[in-house]
Scaffold this motif. Structure first.
Motif, PDB file in Angstrom:
ATOM      1  N   LEU A 186       0.827  -1.214   0.000  1.00  0.00           N
ATOM      2  CA  LEU A 186       0.000   0.000   0.000  1.00  0.00           C
ATOM      3  C   LEU A 186       0.858   1.260   0.000  1.00  0.00           C
ATOM      4  CD1 LEU A 186      -2.883  -1.016   2.426  1.00  0.00           C
ATOM      5  CD2 LEU A 186      -3.125  -0.361   0.033  1.00  0.00           C
ATOM      6  N   LYS A 187       2.120   1.105   0.457  1.00  0.00           N
ATOM      7  CA  LYS A 187       2.994   2.277   0.503  1.00  0.00           C
ATOM      8  C   LYS A 187       3.824   2.415  -0.781  1.00  0.00           C
ATOM      9  CE  LYS A 187       4.171   1.054   4.827  1.00  0.00           C
ATOM     10  NZ  LYS A 187       5.061   0.933   5.962  1.00  0.00           N
ATOM     11  N   LEU A 188       3.769   1.383  -1.623  1.00  0.00           N
ATOM     12  CA  LEU A 188       4.547   1.433  -2.865  1.00  0.00           C
ATOM     13  C   LEU A 188       3.721   2.048  -3.976  1.00  0.00           C
ATOM     14  CD1 LEU A 188       6.353  -2.045  -2.955  1.00  0.00           C
ATOM     15  CD2 LEU A 188       7.111   0.098  -1.938  1.00  0.00           C
ATOM     16  N   ASP A 189       4.416   2.759  -4.870  1.00  0.00           N
ATOM     17  CA  ASP A 189       3.721   3.368  -6.008  1.00  0.00           C
ATOM     18  C   ASP A 189       3.977   2.601  -7.297  1.00  0.00           C
ATOM     19  OD1 ASP A 189       2.603   5.590  -4.590  1.00  0.00           O
ATOM     20  OD2 ASP A 189       4.636   6.358  -4.432  1.00  0.00           O
ATOM     21  N   GLY A 190       5.059   1.857  -7.332  1.00  0.00           N
ATOM     22  CA  GLY A 190       5.324   1.124  -8.559  1.00  0.00           C
ATOM     23  C   GLY A 190       6.461   0.135  -8.400  1.00  0.00           C
ATOM     24  N   VAL A 191       6.377  -0.956  -9.148  1.00  0.00           N
ATOM     25  CA  VAL A 191       7.470  -1.937  -9.203  1.00  0.00           C
ATOM     26  C   VAL A 191       7.721  -2.227 -10.683  1.00  0.00           C
ATOM     27  CG1 VAL A 191       8.142  -4.318  -8.705  1.00  0.00           C
ATOM     28  CG2 VAL A 191       6.961  -2.983  -6.960  1.00  0.00           C
ATOM     29  N   PHE A 192       8.962  -2.018 -11.093  1.00  0.00           N
ATOM     30  CA  PHE A 192       9.303  -2.184 -12.504  1.00  0.00           C
ATOM     31  C   PHE A 192      10.504  -3.126 -12.608  1.00  0.00           C
ATOM     32  CE2 PHE A 192       7.500   1.945 -11.672  1.00  0.00           C
ATOM     33  CZ  PHE A 192       6.471   2.012 -12.594  1.00  0.00           C
ATOM     34  N   VAL A 193      10.395  -4.102 -13.468  1.00  0.00           N
ATOM     35  CA  VAL A 193      11.484  -5.083 -13.616  1.00  0.00           C
ATOM     36  C   VAL A 193      11.739  -5.335 -15.097  1.00  0.00           C
ATOM     37  CG1 VAL A 193      12.279  -7.414 -13.030  1.00  0.00           C
ATOM     38  CG2 VAL A 193      10.717  -6.226 -11.482  1.00  0.00           C
ATOM     39  N   ARG A 194      13.001  -5.437 -15.445  1.00  0.00           N
ATOM     40  CA  ARG A 194      13.390  -5.889 -16.775  1.00  0.00           C
ATOM     41  C   ARG A 194      14.433  -6.981 -16.581  1.00  0.00           C
ATOM     42  NH1 ARG A 194       9.746  -3.228 -17.383  1.00  0.00           N
ATOM     43  NH2 ARG A 194       9.276  -1.598 -18.892  1.00  0.00           N
ATOM     44  N   GLY A 195      14.246  -8.103 -17.238  1.00  0.00           N
ATOM     45  CA  GLY A 195      15.198  -9.204 -17.121  1.00  0.00           C
ATOM     46  C   GLY A 195      15.575  -9.720 -18.498  1.00  0.00           C
ATOM     47  N   PHE A 196      16.846 -10.071 -18.635  1.00  0.00           N
ATOM     48  CA  PHE A 196      17.329 -10.562 -19.928  1.00  0.00           C
ATOM     49  C   PHE A 196      18.104 -11.860 -19.726  1.00  0.00           C
ATOM     50  CE2 PHE A 196      17.074  -5.966 -20.154  1.00  0.00           C
ATOM     51  CZ  PHE A 196      16.452  -5.741 -21.373  1.00  0.00           C
ATOM     52  N   GLU A 197      17.932 -12.754 -20.676  1.00  0.00           N
ATOM     53  CA  GLU A 197      18.817 -13.916 -20.720  1.00  0.00           C
ATOM     54  C   GLU A 197      19.990 -13.520 -21.607  1.00  0.00           C
ATOM     55  OE1 GLU A 197      16.781 -17.464 -21.935  1.00  0.00           O
ATOM     56  OE2 GLU A 197      15.178 -17.116 -20.491  1.00  0.00           O
ATOM     57  N   LEU A 198      21.199 -13.869 -21.156  1.00  0.00           N
ATOM     58  CA  LEU A 198      22.384 -13.420 -21.883  1.00  0.00           C
ATOM     59  C   LEU A 198      23.257 -14.598 -22.287  1.00  0.00           C
ATOM     60  CD1 LEU A 198      23.635 -10.557 -19.514  1.00  0.00           C
ATOM     61  CD2 LEU A 198      22.209 -10.296 -21.546  1.00  0.00           C
ATOM     62  N   ASP A 199      24.025 -14.376 -23.319  1.00  0.00           N
ATOM     63  CA  ASP A 199      25.130 -15.286 -23.593  1.00  0.00           C
ATOM     64  C   ASP A 199      26.276 -14.802 -22.717  1.00  0.00           C
ATOM     65  OD1 ASP A 199      23.701 -16.625 -25.514  1.00  0.00           O
ATOM     66  OD2 ASP A 199      24.286 -15.210 -27.094  1.00  0.00           O
ATOM     67  N   ARG A 200      27.169 -15.728 -22.411  1.00  0.00           N
ATOM     68  CA  ARG A 200      28.285 -15.330 -21.539  1.00  0.00           C
ATOM     69  C   ARG A 200      29.067 -14.149 -22.132  1.00  0.00           C
ATOM     70  NH1 ARG A 200      30.122 -18.597 -17.311  1.00  0.00           N
ATOM     71  NH2 ARG A 200      28.682 -20.291 -16.899  1.00  0.00           N
ATOM     72  N   SER A 201      29.094 -14.120 -23.446  1.00  0.00           N
ATOM     73  CA  SER A 201      29.847 -13.047 -24.100  1.00  0.00           C
ATOM     74  C   SER A 201      29.162 -11.685 -23.947  1.00  0.00           C
ATOM     75  CB  SER A 201      30.026 -13.373 -25.586  1.00  0.00           C
ATOM     76  OG  SER A 201      28.752 -13.597 -26.165  1.00  0.00           O
ATOM     77  N   ASP A 202      27.909 -11.720 -23.518  1.00  0.00           N
ATOM     78  CA  ASP A 202      27.159 -10.462 -23.375  1.00  0.00           C
ATOM     79  C   ASP A 202      27.376  -9.792 -22.024  1.00  0.00           C
ATOM     80  OD1 ASP A 202      26.072 -10.689 -25.847  1.00  0.00           O
ATOM     81  OD2 ASP A 202      24.214 -11.629 -25.168  1.00  0.00           O
TER      82      ASP A 202
END
Lengths: 120, 189
Positions: free
Chosen positions: B84-100
């Motif tokens: 109730l005290k939070l206004d927003g939750v934003f997440v970005r997730g990526f799968e990577l190659d080790r070289s990335d």
């Protein structure tokens, strides 16, 4: 003796007078009812009941939002995961944090909270 | 006259109570305008650094956040209190190659520099062979109003950027967050 009809304007005047009287007495009765001691005492309760109805109505309207339950459940799961990531970031990096980071940069309340996260 | 004054007072009191009840909705600001919000995607130039689309994309804010809080009210009141005290939750997730791995580091570095320029404090900055974690907080009057967590785990195979916006009690989030299981980015779908 022949019947004599009342003139139109007299009839209209009498009827208007009667209607005014009826209306007046209705408002008088209503006012009397509202001023009755019992009702006067109930006024706060009636006001609260009306307020409750307004609040409940808004909750019910809110429930009928266009967001489906499944979407809310998914959002809840996502939020939990985000919180878990925050918690995990503090915990798994505890040793390094203690060595390198928590120091002059960190405002006291945050460092205290972070320490508690890390210790647990 | 006395009765009229009393009625007027009662009316004003009723209006005040009603305003109090609806004030959370009226007083709500757009989350993007709050000092705890960070547009991670734009500042981190995700389009330039990550070839693949984000595998996790979470945007919980506004009415959805309130519904989420309401949904957890009976199951977990402590969580509901936090949400109730939070206004927003934003997440970005990526799968990577080790070289990335460099892509994450460069993107995270851009975000970190931006946050430090904006007056955020670094709380965690860990660089390991298999793990990089950075955490920043933004404070206003001894209250945390925003948190950014950037982490790369699994030896560089997955990365997650998290921004939590609102009146945040780190201790409360820490204790609640511990209850939830974290899988990897692959589990978060």
């Amino acid at each position: 003796m022949p019947d004599e009809s009342c003139p139109e304007e007299v009839t209209r005047g009498v009827m208007a007078h009667v209607r005014r009287d009826v209306r007046h007495s209705f408002f008088n009765r209503l006012q009397a009812t509202l001023n009755w001691q019992g009702v006067a005492r109930l006024k706060p309760a009636i006001a609260m009941a009306l307020l409750l109805i307004v609040v409940l109505s808004s909750v019910i309207v809110g429930r009928n939002s266009p967001v489906p339950d499944a979407e809310v459940a998914q959002a809840l799961a996502d939020v939990k995961m985000a919180l878990a990531y925050f918690s995990d970031a503090g915990r798994t990096t505890g040793t390094a944090v203690k060595q390198d980071i928590i120091g002059p940069f960190v405002v006291r309340p945050v460092s205290r909270s972070m320490n508690e996260i890390i210790e647990n | 006259m006395k009765r009229r004054t009393k009625t007027l007072k009662s009316g004003l009191a009723a209006i005040a109570v009603s305003l109090l009840l609806v004030s959370p909705a009226l007083g709500q600001r757009s989350v993007e305008r709050q000092s705890g919000y960070v547009n991670l995607e734009r500042i981190g130039h995700f389009d330039d650094y990550f070839e693949r689309q984000a595998t996790i994309e979470v945007n919980v804010e506004g009415p959805l956040m309130r519904l989420v809080a309401a949904a957890s009210l009976f199951e977990d009141p402590e969580l509901a209190d936090l949400l109730l005290k939070l206004d927003g939750v934003f997440v970005r997730g990526f799968e990577l190659d080790r070289s990335d791995r460099d892509a994450f580091e460069e993107s995270a570095s851009l975000i970190g520099d931006y946050l430090e320029d904006e007056g955020w404090s670094v709380v965690v900055k860990v660089r390991d062979r298999d793990e990089i974690v950075q955490m920043y907080v933004n404070m206003e009057d001894d209250t945390v109003v925003g948190i950014v967590v950037m982490s790369m785990e699994g030896g560089g195979e997955e990365t997650v950027f998290v921004n939590i916006v609102g009146e945040i009690d780190p201790e409360q989030i820490g204790s609640i967050g511990r209850k939830f299981h974290i899988g990897g980015v692959r589990d978060w779908k």
